[in-house]
Design an enzyme around this catalytic site. Structure first.
Site, PDB file in Angstrom:
ATOM      1  N   GLU A 275       5.802   1.113  -5.191  1.00 60.06           N
ATOM      2  CA  GLU A 275       6.834   0.106  -4.983  1.00 60.06           C
ATOM      3  C   GLU A 275       7.229  -0.545  -6.307  1.00 60.06           C
ATOM      4  O   GLU A 275       6.365  -0.935  -7.089  1.00 60.06           O
ATOM      5  CB  GLU A 275       6.225  -0.968  -4.076  1.00 60.06           C
ATOM      6  N   ARG A 292      -0.394   4.460   2.520  1.00 62.86           N
ATOM      7  CA  ARG A 292      -0.225   4.905   3.913  1.00 62.86           C
ATOM      8  C   ARG A 292       1.125   5.600   4.043  1.00 62.86           C
ATOM      9  O   ARG A 292       1.932   5.582   3.124  1.00 62.86           O
ATOM     10  CB  ARG A 292      -0.204   3.675   4.838  1.00 62.86           C
ATOM     11  N   ARG A 338      16.597  -0.156  11.347  1.00 63.87           N
ATOM     12  CA  ARG A 338      15.510  -0.482  12.273  1.00 63.87           C
ATOM     13  C   ARG A 338      16.080  -1.244  13.463  1.00 63.87           C
ATOM     14  O   ARG A 338      16.673  -2.313  13.303  1.00 63.87           O
ATOM     15  CB  ARG A 338      14.458  -1.341  11.585  1.00 63.87           C
TER      16      ARG A 338
HETATM   17  C1  MV4 Z   1       8.494 -10.941  -6.492  1.00 66.75           C
HETATM   18  C2  MV4 Z   1       9.820 -11.397  -6.438  1.00 66.75           C
HETATM   19  C3  MV4 Z   1      10.373 -11.894  -7.601  1.00 66.75           C
HETATM   20  N1  MV4 Z   1       9.650 -11.956  -8.735  1.00 66.75           N
HETATM   21  N2  MV4 Z   1       7.812 -11.012  -7.646  1.00 66.75           N
HETATM   22  C4  MV4 Z   1       8.015 -10.031  -1.811  1.00 66.75           C
HETATM   23  C5  MV4 Z   1       6.953  -9.239  -1.084  1.00 66.75           C
HETATM   24  C6  MV4 Z   1       5.976  -8.813  -2.116  1.00 66.75           C
HETATM   25  N3  MV4 Z   1       5.675  -7.416  -2.002  1.00 66.75           N
HETATM   26  C7  MV4 Z   1       6.580  -9.150  -3.425  1.00 66.75           C
HETATM   27  N4  MV4 Z   1       7.805  -9.863  -3.185  1.00 66.75           N
HETATM   28  C8  MV4 Z   1       8.521 -10.370  -4.230  1.00 66.75           C
HETATM   29  N5  MV4 Z   1       7.878 -10.443  -5.419  1.00 66.75           N
HETATM   30  C9  MV4 Z   1       8.386 -11.524  -8.741  1.00 66.75           C
HETATM   31  N6  MV4 Z   1       7.681 -11.605  -9.863  1.00 66.75           N
HETATM   32  C10 MV4 Z   1      10.506 -11.309  -5.242  1.00 66.75           C
HETATM   33  C11 MV4 Z   1       9.848 -10.809  -4.115  1.00 66.75           C
HETATM   34  C12 MV4 Z   1      10.633 -10.778  -2.929  1.00 66.75           C
HETATM   35  C13 MV4 Z   1      11.008  -9.584  -2.354  1.00 66.75           C
HETATM   36  C14 MV4 Z   1      10.594  -8.369  -2.892  1.00 66.75           C
HETATM   37  C15 MV4 Z   1      10.969  -7.188  -2.329  1.00 66.75           C
HETATM   38  C16 MV4 Z   1      11.791  -7.216  -1.220  1.00 66.75           C
HETATM   39  C17 MV4 Z   1      12.209  -8.400  -0.669  1.00 66.75           C
HETATM   40  C18 MV4 Z   1      11.819  -9.595  -1.222  1.00 66.75           C
HETATM   41  C19 MV4 Z   1      12.249 -10.790  -0.659  1.00 66.75           C
HETATM   42  C20 MV4 Z   1      11.858 -11.967  -1.220  1.00 66.75           C
HETATM   43  C21 MV4 Z   1      11.042 -11.959  -2.357  1.00 66.75           C
END
Ligand code: MV4
Length: 458
Positions: A275, A292, A338
């Protein structure tokens, strides 16, 4: 190849695994809860064993019951699907000690990738780009302030064992950082039983890009291009597509190479997803690796023609990948919507109940993965996914038209669904241009569906 495997899951993915097994002549044992006794996968599996009441903790997460069922039915392997025990290193370890093949990576790799901070550190050490931030866990306010000074505000505090957006807090200055630390830690403690957090620079308008990989037990690694999962609402993905409308060939090549480097570095085996978070300017960072098969795997199956679930089972049984990277052809475009039993016009409220009509679309380029049928009652205890509508075409423009056509064909009565949301999304000019970030849905749909039905059309 295995003679018989056990499926430790339910719903759409349980059926998906049964389908793969039938095509491999592998017998299936499905364990299920009392609430799922009348489900389609229970009817289609060769054997079905009720292992407990509806509550997941007592059935789909009940390791002793699942292992007992595996021993009694004499299976050689367990497929965990996604969710439930799929990323539980302890469960994978128990399978190993019982001489049952866990269809997935080793417990060691699951454990390592489960610790998001350790995974990030490991990847940064081998030169994979990661978001600037703390080198490991941050336990005091003073340490947090130091990191924030180093990388600059805004910063994000994240749970080490997090996922799905829980235990995440953004801070814009020293004062809000102190409280972000507190709330992130207590949320993480409650949700994951561990309050450890780390800190990184907050990327303001990111896209979510992920790359599917497969690795066999003989050191062969193959990637299948990227999926763009930027359309999310409160960390729930709603639409996934490949290729990403915002990735060009040069960037695509870098993402693919980086993903295989990540998998190789941990001697990854089986299916996995790397990811990335992508900046507006195309800078990308490793975020985590999902150990997974994922909900959105059909997008990759349709663009590559490879059955990822069959490959998972072949790999676990010790077979070599029967194709190399050069054999993988990614053609045209694919999109998945979805379909959830949720009222998208009303804050996406869950809408369980009996499906009085359930008639699925078909025709050229259309695939529906669903465990539902007319007369089926959606249990209240589990997630609200009732179908995945996946559409392929020669390019994104054809896919958008075809998706609208298929959404129009889909007839579901008895419950509210996300179909109206998807129909509207397909007409929104920002989405059509592919110019959105992960905040898009939360910003325009907002609370109680404000904005729904009033979007600018192109
Ligand atoms: C972040 C970000 C911005 N900056 N990290 C959301 C779930 C988790 N896997 C990590 N996520 C995020 N991390 C940094 N440094 C914004 C998100 C995030 C996000 C990431 C992917 C898909 C949708 C999202 C929705 C809100 C925030």
């Amino acid at each position: 190849m295995f003679q018989k495997i056990l499926i430790a899951n339910r719903g759409e993915v349980a059926l998906r695994i049964i389908r793969a097994c039938k095509e491999l002549s592998v017998k299936t044992v499905l364990v299920h809860s009392e609430a799922d006794a009348y489900s389609l996968p229970v009817r289609l599996a060769d054997e079905a064993i009720c292992i407990g009441p509806a509550e997941s903790r007592e059935s789909y997460l009940n390791i002793p019951s699942i292992i007992s069922a595996a021993e009694i039915t004499d299976v050689e392997a367990i497929h965990p699907g996604y969710g439930f025990l799929a990323e539980d290193a302890h469960f994978a370890e128990i399978c190993r000690s019982c001489n049952i093949e866990f269809i997935g990576p080793t417990p060691e790799v699951i454990f390592m990738m489960g610790d998001k901070s350790a995974a990030k550190k490991k990847m940064s050490e081998i030169g994979i780009p990661v978001i600037p931030g703390s080198p490991g866990r941050v336990s005091t306010k003073e340490e947090a302030l130091e990191i924030a000074k180093e990388v600059g505000y805004p910063v994000i505090v994240k749970a080490v064992f997090g996922g799905g957006g829980r235990g995440m807090r953004v801070a814009h200055n020293d004062i809000s950082l102190a409280s972000a630390m507190m709330t992130a830690k207590s949320e993480a403690e409650k949700a994951f039983g561990n309050g450890d957090v780390y800190i990184e620079k907050f990327v303001e308008s990111p896209r979510h890009i992920e790359v599917q990989i497969l690795a066999d037990q003989h050191g062969n690694f193959v990637h299948f291009g990227e999926r763009d999962c930027t359309v999310q609402r409160r960390h729930q993905k709603l639409v996934e597509e490949s290729p990403s409308p915002m990735v060009d060939d040069k960037l695509r090549e870098k993402l693919r190479k980086t993903s295989v480097d990540v998998a190789r570095a941990v001697q990854y085996v089986n299916a996995g997803t790397v990811e990335f978070l992508m900046d507006k300017d195309g800078t990308f960072y490793f975020m985590e690796m999902n150990t997974r098969i994922q909900v959105e795997h059909p997008v990759t199956e349709m663009i590559s023609g490879i059955d990822l679930v069959k490959e998972q089972i072949r790999i676990a049984s010790g077979e070599r990948l029967s194709f190399s990277q050069a054999d993988v052809r990614l053609e045209g475009a694919v999109m998945e919507c979805r379909i959830n039993a949720e009222d998208s016009a009303n804050g996406f409220m869950p809408s369980p109940g009996k499906l009085t009509e359930f008639i699925v679309p078909a025709g050229p380029g259309v695939r529906v993965d669903s465990h539902c049928y007319t007369g089926y009652t959606i249990p209240t205890q589990y997630d609200s996914l009732i179908a995945k509508l996946i559409v392929s075409g020669k390019d994104r423009a054809e896919v958008l038209m075809r998706m609208k056509r298929a959404l129009d064909e889909f007839i579901i009565s008895g419950v509210k669904t996300t179909i109206p949301f998807h129909r509207e999304l397909m007409d929104m000019f920002q989405f059509k241009k592919g110019e959105i970030d992960t905040n898009f849905i939360d910003n325009i749909w907002g609370e109680k569906g404000v904005g729904f039905g009033s979007q600018k059309k192109s």
